[in-house]
Scaffold this motif. Structure first.
Motif, short mmCIF file in Angstrom:
data_model
loop_
_atom_site.label_atom_id
_atom_site.label_comp_id
_atom_site.label_asym_id
_atom_site.label_seq_id
_atom_site.Cartn_x
_atom_site.Cartn_y
_atom_site.Cartn_z
N THR A 236 0.78 -1.36 -0.19
CA THR A 236 -0.41 0.30 -0.13
C THR A 236 1.18 1.75 -0.02
O THR A 236 1.66 1.52 0.83
N GLY A 237 0.09 2.32 -0.41
CA GLY A 237 0.76 3.40 -0.48
C GLY A 237 0.31 4.44 -0.78
O GLY A 237 -2.24 4.93 -1.04
N ASN A 238 0.45 5.94 -0.50
CA ASN A 238 -0.29 7.08 -0.54
C ASN A 238 0.35 7.86 -2.03
O ASN A 238 1.30 8.15 -2.47
N VAL A 239 -0.94 8.44 -2.27
CA VAL A 239 -0.60 8.97 -3.21
C VAL A 239 -2.15 10.42 -3.67
O VAL A 239 -3.01 10.08 -2.46
N THR A 240 -1.60 11.27 -3.52
CA THR A 240 -1.72 12.53 -3.84
C THR A 240 -2.40 13.34 -5.82
O THR A 240 -1.40 12.32 -6.52
N GLY A 241 -3.15 14.04 -5.45
CA GLY A 241 -3.46 14.36 -7.13
C GLY A 241 -2.51 15.64 -7.58
O GLY A 241 -2.26 15.05 -8.74
N GLN A 242 -1.87 16.08 -6.49
CA GLN A 242 -0.18 16.47 -7.10
C GLN A 242 0.39 15.26 -7.37
O GLN A 242 1.42 16.08 -8.36
N ASP A 243 0.67 14.04 -6.88
CA ASP A 243 1.47 13.38 -7.58
C ASP A 243 1.06 12.71 -8.94
O ASP A 243 1.83 13.04 -10.10
N LEU A 244 0.14 12.70 -9.18
CA LEU A 244 -0.38 13.06 -10.48
C LEU A 244 -0.02 13.22 -11.35
O LEU A 244 0.22 13.58 -12.98
N GLY A 245 -0.34 14.32 -11.05
CA GLY A 245 -0.42 15.70 -12.05
C GLY A 245 0.61 16.00 -12.72
O GLY A 245 1.55 16.03 -13.36
N GLY A 246 1.87 15.36 -11.50
CA GLY A 246 3.28 15.20 -12.13
C GLY A 246 3.89 14.43 -12.74
O GLY A 246 4.80 14.53 -13.44
N TRP A 247 3.36 13.47 -12.83
CA TRP A 247 3.90 12.29 -13.46
C TRP A 247 3.43 12.40 -14.84
O TRP A 247 4.08 11.80 -15.73
N LEU A 248 1.65 12.82 -15.02
CA LEU A 248 0.86 12.44 -16.13
C LEU A 248 0.18 13.48 -16.31
O LEU A 248 -0.91 13.29 -15.92
N PRO A 249 0.73 14.39 -16.35
CA PRO A 249 -0.07 15.61 -16.39
C PRO A 249 -1.25 16.19 -17.16
O PRO A 249 -2.43 16.27 -16.92
N ALA A 250 -1.66 15.50 -18.39
CA ALA A 250 -2.68 15.05 -19.13
C ALA A 250 -3.50 13.86 -18.71
O ALA A 250 -4.59 13.91 -19.35
#
Length: 414
Positions: A236-250
């Motif tokens: 398990t791990g913690n993820v935020t919207g900021q993480d996803l936006g940085g990895w895959l902006p679109a």
């Protein structure tokens, strides 16, 4: 009862009936006349355990001895003058299995030895070793034991000081080797983000992602890599919207939904992909990667410190400022990850366990989810972003090149 001397200088003691007892030896019961009082703990004292000045009468002394408990004899000291009971009670400072005498002088040496013992015990409780910290502790031990040997003239302490000094040098060399720092003064001194051992773990993770990624495409591959590093230990791990936006902006929402649909990623109950994209750092979403749950066969094993270090390393690579400025896509960022992880301390690209320079182009393409003939395009983007030096090329089925100087701290230390 009174004690004194008679007319002829004899010693006497007045009894309760005002009588006098004769033949009391000077030094055993006399208070005056230069004698000394015999206390109950003195060896050979009559009626040991009864604080009396002298044997007044046999009947009285026997009665008092029967009514008063005998004093417990003092524990016999062990070598070094330290009682066994005190040692068992843990009241004596220890370092390197040696007792630090509480009267050791100078005081600063006793304090240093005491604190040094505590520091070594604290180091042993660390979740993972830190060779730089251990080398500093061994240096302190060498200095302290050398002074202790001078103070006590103990040859064994001198020998232990010499061993500690030698161990400190060896440990510091091992640490430099793990971090890729030259110990002979040649080459740049680089503050590495990973140790050699952590570099090995990192390459194992990359290989696992290359082989076991559930979806084709560079975007999915990048998301799988970053989520794998987040969930590597517990599943398990913690993820935020900021993480996803940085990895895959679109493409963050689309890719996460695909990973959920194929069962590779599980979200908490009543949590949707849109909720993950809205998650803030203070309230992250905990996601689960079933294949990494500890009850399942695990592809890799490392501690929480290494997991955090690897995840931070990947975050730094993927979020590199110059790569963002060049609007590098997922495939280019994956290539940046792969080249940094497969580089020697001087930055030259090299495969782990392979002879010669360079990387097999087909394996590079497989990890980046592109065709081998497309790798050159992404290499050019990395050169333009100052990630690889300009001599990078993809001829002969191999990717050869060198990391730029600004990227050397991120080397995987092959």
């Amino acid at each position: 009862m009174n004690a004194g001397t008679g007319d002829r200088g004899e010693v006497f003691v007045d009894g309760t009936d005002k009588g006098r007892t004769d033949r009391v030896r000077r030094g055993l019961g006399a208070v005056g006349g230069g004698g000394t009082v015999m206390f109950s703990d003195a060896p050979g004292a009559p009626g040991a355990g009864v604080p009396t000045a002298a044997p007044v009468c046999r009947a009285g002394a026997a009665a008092r001895a029967a009514s008063v408990p005998q004093a417990r004899p003092a524990p016999r000291p062990r070598p070094g003058g330290i009682p066994a009971e005190s040692r068992k009670a843990g009241r004596w400072a220890k370092v390197a299995q040696r007792i630090v005498p509480d009267d050791l002088q100078p005081e600063v040496l006793r304090v240093e030895l005491t604190e040094l013992g505590d520091a070594f015990r604290a180091y042993q409780r660390r979740p993972e070793p830190d060779l730089a910290v251990l080398a500093d502790l061994l240096d302190r031990k060498a200095r302290a034991f050398a002074l202790w040997a001078d103070v006590t003239d103990d040859a064994s302490l001198r020998e232990e000081a010499d061993r500690a000094a030698a161990a400190a040098g060896t440990t510091r060399g091992m640490d430099a080797n793990r971090r890729g720092v030259p110990v002979d003064g040649e080459g740049p001194v680089v503050d590495r983000l990973l140790t050699r051992g952590q570099g090995v773990h990192l390459r194992n993770v990359l290989e696992h992602v290359r082989v076991a990624a559930p979806l084709p495409g560079a975007e999915a591959r990048l998301a799988v890599l970053m989520l794998t590093l987040r969930a590597a230990r517990a599943g398990t791990g913690n993820v935020t919207g900021q993480d996803l936006g940085g990895w895959l902006p679109a493409d963050g929402e689309r890719v996460v939904q695909q990973l959920v649909d194929v069962g590779w990623l599980l979200l908490p109950e009543d949590v949707g992909v849109d909720d993950v994209l809205m998650a803030r750092p203070e309230e992250p979403t905990q996601v689960t990667v079933p294949t990494l749950i500890p009850t399942q066969p695990r592809p890799f094993f490392f501690g929480k410190v290494t997991r955090a270090r690897l995840s931070g390393w990947a975050q730094k690579v993927v979020g590199d400022r110059k790569l963002r400025k060049k609007k590098a896509g997922a495939a280019t960022r994956l290539l940046a990850v792969y080249t940094a992880a497969h580089s020697r301390p001087d930055g030259r690209l090299a495969g782990a366990g392979e002879e010669g320079d360079g990387l097999a182009l087909d394996r590079v393409a497989s990890f980046c989810a592109v065709r081998p003939e497309d790798v050159a395009e992404h290499v050019g983007l990395l050169v333009a972003a100052g990630w690889l030096m300009e001599e990078a090329d993809t001829t002969g089925g191999r990717l050869r090149g060198r990391l730029a100087e600004r990227v050397l701290p991120l080397s995987g230390l092959v």
